[in-house]
Design a protein around this motif. Structure first.
Motif, PDB file in Angstrom:
ATOM      1  N   LEU A 164      58.110 -47.558 -64.035  1.00 25.23           N
ATOM      2  CA  LEU A 164      56.875 -47.008 -64.741  1.00 25.23           C
ATOM      3  C   LEU A 164      55.845 -47.615 -63.697  1.00 25.23           C
ATOM      4  O   LEU A 164      55.882 -48.679 -63.137  1.00 25.23           O
ATOM      5  N   ALA A 165      54.914 -46.780 -63.459  1.00 21.93           N
ATOM      6  CA  ALA A 165      53.664 -46.901 -62.446  1.00 21.93           C
ATOM      7  C   ALA A 165      52.711 -47.894 -62.849  1.00 21.93           C
ATOM      8  O   ALA A 165      52.232 -48.557 -62.200  1.00 21.93           O
ATOM      9  N   TRP A 166      52.499 -47.734 -64.053  1.00 23.24           N
ATOM     10  CA  TRP A 166      51.405 -48.728 -64.747  1.00 23.24           C
ATOM     11  C   TRP A 166      51.365 -48.484 -66.158  1.00 23.24           C
ATOM     12  O   TRP A 166      51.797 -47.561 -66.972  1.00 23.24           O
ATOM     13  N   PHE A 212      43.173 -42.959 -67.376  1.00 25.10           N
ATOM     14  CA  PHE A 212      43.318 -43.420 -68.747  1.00 25.10           C
ATOM     15  C   PHE A 212      42.336 -43.121 -69.710  1.00 25.10           C
ATOM     16  O   PHE A 212      41.321 -43.861 -69.769  1.00 25.10           O
ATOM     17  N   VAL A 213      42.478 -42.200 -70.520  1.00 18.69           N
ATOM     18  CA  VAL A 213      41.591 -41.804 -71.728  1.00 18.69           C
ATOM     19  C   VAL A 213      42.210 -42.134 -72.749  1.00 18.69           C
ATOM     20  O   VAL A 213      42.813 -41.437 -73.456  1.00 18.69           O
ATOM     21  N   PRO A 214      41.564 -43.324 -73.720  1.00 15.32           N
ATOM     22  CA  PRO A 214      42.750 -43.504 -74.783  1.00 15.32           C
ATOM     23  C   PRO A 214      42.473 -42.612 -75.901  1.00 15.32           C
ATOM     24  O   PRO A 214      43.328 -42.478 -76.991  1.00 15.32           O
ATOM     25  N   ASN A 215      41.244 -41.859 -76.083  1.00 18.50           N
ATOM     26  CA  ASN A 215      40.883 -40.965 -77.148  1.00 18.50           C
ATOM     27  C   ASN A 215      41.212 -39.624 -76.801  1.00 18.50           C
ATOM     28  O   ASN A 215      40.723 -38.538 -77.464  1.00 18.50           O
ATOM     29  N   SER A 220      54.273 -38.049 -63.619  1.00 17.17           N
ATOM     30  CA  SER A 220      54.533 -37.545 -64.841  1.00 17.17           C
ATOM     31  C   SER A 220      53.393 -37.573 -65.630  1.00 17.17           C
ATOM     32  O   SER A 220      52.463 -38.460 -65.336  1.00 17.17           O
ATOM     33  N   PRO A 221      53.136 -36.962 -66.583  1.00 18.30           N
ATOM     34  CA  PRO A 221      51.999 -36.986 -67.441  1.00 18.30           C
ATOM     35  C   PRO A 221      51.838 -38.488 -68.099  1.00 18.30           C
ATOM     36  O   PRO A 221      52.806 -39.286 -68.461  1.00 18.30           O
ATOM     37  N   ILE A 222      50.719 -38.816 -68.637  1.00 20.19           N
ATOM     38  CA  ILE A 222      50.704 -39.955 -69.388  1.00 20.19           C
ATOM     39  C   ILE A 222      50.890 -40.011 -70.715  1.00 20.19           C
ATOM     40  O   ILE A 222      50.611 -38.959 -71.286  1.00 20.19           O
ATOM     41  N   LYS A 223      51.809 -41.006 -71.044  1.00 23.72           N
ATOM     42  CA  LYS A 223      52.080 -41.035 -72.423  1.00 23.72           C
ATOM     43  C   LYS A 223      51.231 -42.187 -73.200  1.00 23.72           C
ATOM     44  O   LYS A 223      50.962 -43.193 -72.684  1.00 23.72           O
ATOM     45  N   LEU A 224      50.750 -41.871 -74.532  1.00 22.84           N
ATOM     46  CA  LEU A 224      50.073 -42.554 -75.361  1.00 22.84           C
ATOM     47  C   LEU A 224      50.583 -43.181 -76.560  1.00 22.84           C
ATOM     48  O   LEU A 224      51.140 -42.044 -77.290  1.00 22.84           O
ATOM     49  N   LEU A 225      50.582 -44.405 -76.733  1.00 22.83           N
ATOM     50  CA  LEU A 225      51.035 -44.903 -78.054  1.00 22.83           C
ATOM     51  C   LEU A 225      49.732 -45.436 -78.802  1.00 22.83           C
ATOM     52  O   LEU A 225      49.111 -46.479 -78.316  1.00 22.83           O
ATOM     53  N   ARG A 226      49.718 -45.039 -80.000  1.00 24.83           N
ATOM     54  CA  ARG A 226      48.411 -45.328 -80.825  1.00 24.83           C
ATOM     55  C   ARG A 226      48.918 -46.315 -81.790  1.00 24.83           C
ATOM     56  O   ARG A 226      49.780 -45.865 -82.505  1.00 24.83           O
ATOM     57  N   ILE A 265      47.881 -47.573 -76.200  1.00 23.92           N
ATOM     58  CA  ILE A 265      48.583 -48.173 -74.894  1.00 23.92           C
ATOM     59  C   ILE A 265      49.005 -47.037 -74.113  1.00 23.92           C
ATOM     60  O   ILE A 265      49.727 -45.996 -74.661  1.00 23.92           O
ATOM     61  N   GLY A 266      48.442 -46.898 -72.913  1.00 24.94           N
ATOM     62  CA  GLY A 266      48.914 -45.726 -71.935  1.00 24.94           C
ATOM     63  C   GLY A 266      49.669 -46.196 -70.875  1.00 24.94           C
ATOM     64  O   GLY A 266      49.509 -47.275 -70.285  1.00 24.94           O
ATOM     65  N   CYS A 267      50.700 -45.295 -70.496  1.00 30.88           N
ATOM     66  CA  CYS A 267      51.818 -45.884 -69.499  1.00 30.88           C
ATOM     67  C   CYS A 267      52.164 -44.330 -68.683  1.00 30.88           C
ATOM     68  O   CYS A 267      52.116 -43.247 -69.513  1.00 30.88           O
ATOM     69  N   GLN A 268      52.662 -44.498 -67.640  1.00 33.86           N
ATOM     70  CA  GLN A 268      52.973 -43.294 -67.171  1.00 33.86           C
ATOM     71  C   GLN A 268      54.138 -43.680 -65.915  1.00 33.86           C
ATOM     72  O   GLN A 268      53.875 -44.639 -65.036  1.00 33.86           O
TER      73      GLN A 268
END
Length: 387
Positions: free
Chosen positions: A42-44, A80-83, A147-153, A140-143
């Motif tokens: 994972l990059a970040w 990283f845009v959480p919303n 690859s696209p950013i995946k968001l866990l809300r 929580i955003g991870c990438q």
């Protein structure tokens, strides 16, 4: 494949001003013995709390938002845009915190990171009304690389207690009881004291009892009296009141008591001038009371309901709504004698003139201990996604 698991340690309900703590675990679920097992990268990963505001277009007129919309995630974007993709406006957010950069997980390996953030004390409470909604989420955003950013809300609930913001803790920490064998971080220690202070303030505010007596009357005379011992409650408590109809001149046939919230939009944000207030009923008691000297009711305040609050857009208040049905005749004419035999029966009249009237009694509803509210929360303490 990497599994991301977020767990709120104390439950999904918090007081504004408390510290939210979430344990975030990243796992490579494949075992080392699997034929397709390989290391995952994972990059970040980053985490941030935000509050989304939703408004009904038919009821609320909002000024245009200057924020740009982020509905589509670019293929290789790393912002990283959480919303992102959320409806409504983001009216509150905390600074994002980076959990890690360049994480490598071997087959069967997992790593956990603790995220802590103080919830803003000046934000709105969680609320889902007929006109507006305030929704809190930890995102929580991870990438992966390229690859696209995946968001866990992780949704959670925030309760607001007025007065905590202005409270000043004493500077002399020596007078406060402490355990010398435990090491506490300053932030967690203050958070614990804040929760204890809130519990104490709620206990003091809702334990005061004094007799409140009201006469119930209409244009024709007195119907009875109503007694209640306090008008300030916490969510989860029962509102208890008693009626006395023995001293009334007008017979009461039926009464009902409803526990309601009143949701009103501030005048400058109303879609139509003078638009009606929205009411929601949370509990109701109805009883036929002809020839009844005394009666009572008990209405529970749901733990899932929102305590009263006011923002620049909406105001929520609580009340008891009473409805009385009285007879237009004397009490003696409400019954008729049946037969002249040895067994005399009395039956009700087939038709009767009645009068109806209503009355509203404002009450104050405060939050409760967030741990108690967590037991009935619709939100889960654990959320996960697979990347």
């Amino acid at each position: 494949m990497i599994e991301v698991l977020a767990k709120l340690g104390r439950g999904p309900v918090f007081l504004a001003g408390e510290v939210l703590e979430c344990m975030i675990t990243f796992t490579n679920p494949l075992s080392a013995s699997s034929t397709s097992a390989s290391s995952e990268m994972l990059a970040w990963a980053s985490a941030q709390i935000h509050c989304q505001f939703h408004a009904s277009e038919n009821r609320v007129a909002l000024p245009p938002s200057d924020g740009s919309k982020h509905d589509v995630q670019a293929e290789n974007e790393t912002v990283f845009v959480p919303n992102r993709g959320e409806r409504g406006q983001c009216i509150l957010s905390t600074p994002p915190k980076i959990l890690f950069c360049d994480l490598r997980l071997d087959p069967g390996e997992s790593k956990s990171y603790s995220y802590c953030e103080t919830l803003p004390i000046d934000g709105p409470p969680s609320f889902r009304g007929q006109s507006v909604k305030y929704v809190y989420k930890l995102t929580i955003g991870c990438q992966r690389v390229n690859s696209p950013i995946k968001l866990l809300r992780v949704p959670f609930r925030v309760l607001m207690l007025h007065g905590l913001k202005d409270y000043q803790f004493p500077q002399d920490e020596a007078v406060a009881p402490s355990n010398p064998f435990l090491e506490e971080e300053e932030g967690l220690k203050k958070d614990s004291r804040l929760a204890d202070l809130a519990t104490e303030l709620l206990m003091v505010a809702t334990s005061r009892r004094s007799l409140h007596l009201y006469n119930i009357s209409n244009t024709r005379g007195k119907v009875g009296s109503f007694c209640i011992f306090k008008t300030v409650y916490k969510i989860g408590e029962d509102v208890i009141g008693t009626f006395n109809f023995s001293e009334g001149d007008i017979p009461c046939l039926q009464f009902s008591v409803s526990l309601q919230t009143e949701e009103s939009i501030q005048e400058e944000f109303q879609r139509r001038r003078g638009q009606p207030v929205s009411f929601s009923t949370h509990a109701r008691h109805q009883e036929a009371c002809l020839h009844t000297a005394q009666s009572s009711f008990s209405l529970p305040i749901p733990l899932s309901s929102t305590p009263g609050f006011t923002t620049n857009i909406v105001s929520l208040k609580w009340r008891l709504h009473f409805e009385f049905v009285t007879s237009g005749e004397s009490a003696g004419t409400c019954l008729v004698r049946g037969s002249q035999s040895q067994a005399i029966t009395w039956t009700g009249v087939e038709q009767m003139e009645v009068d109806t009237f209503s009355w509203d009694l404002p009450i104050k509803v405060l939050p409760t201990n967030p741990i108690l509210a967590s037991y009935v929360s619709q939100f889960s303490s654990t959320n996960s996604i697979t990347i």
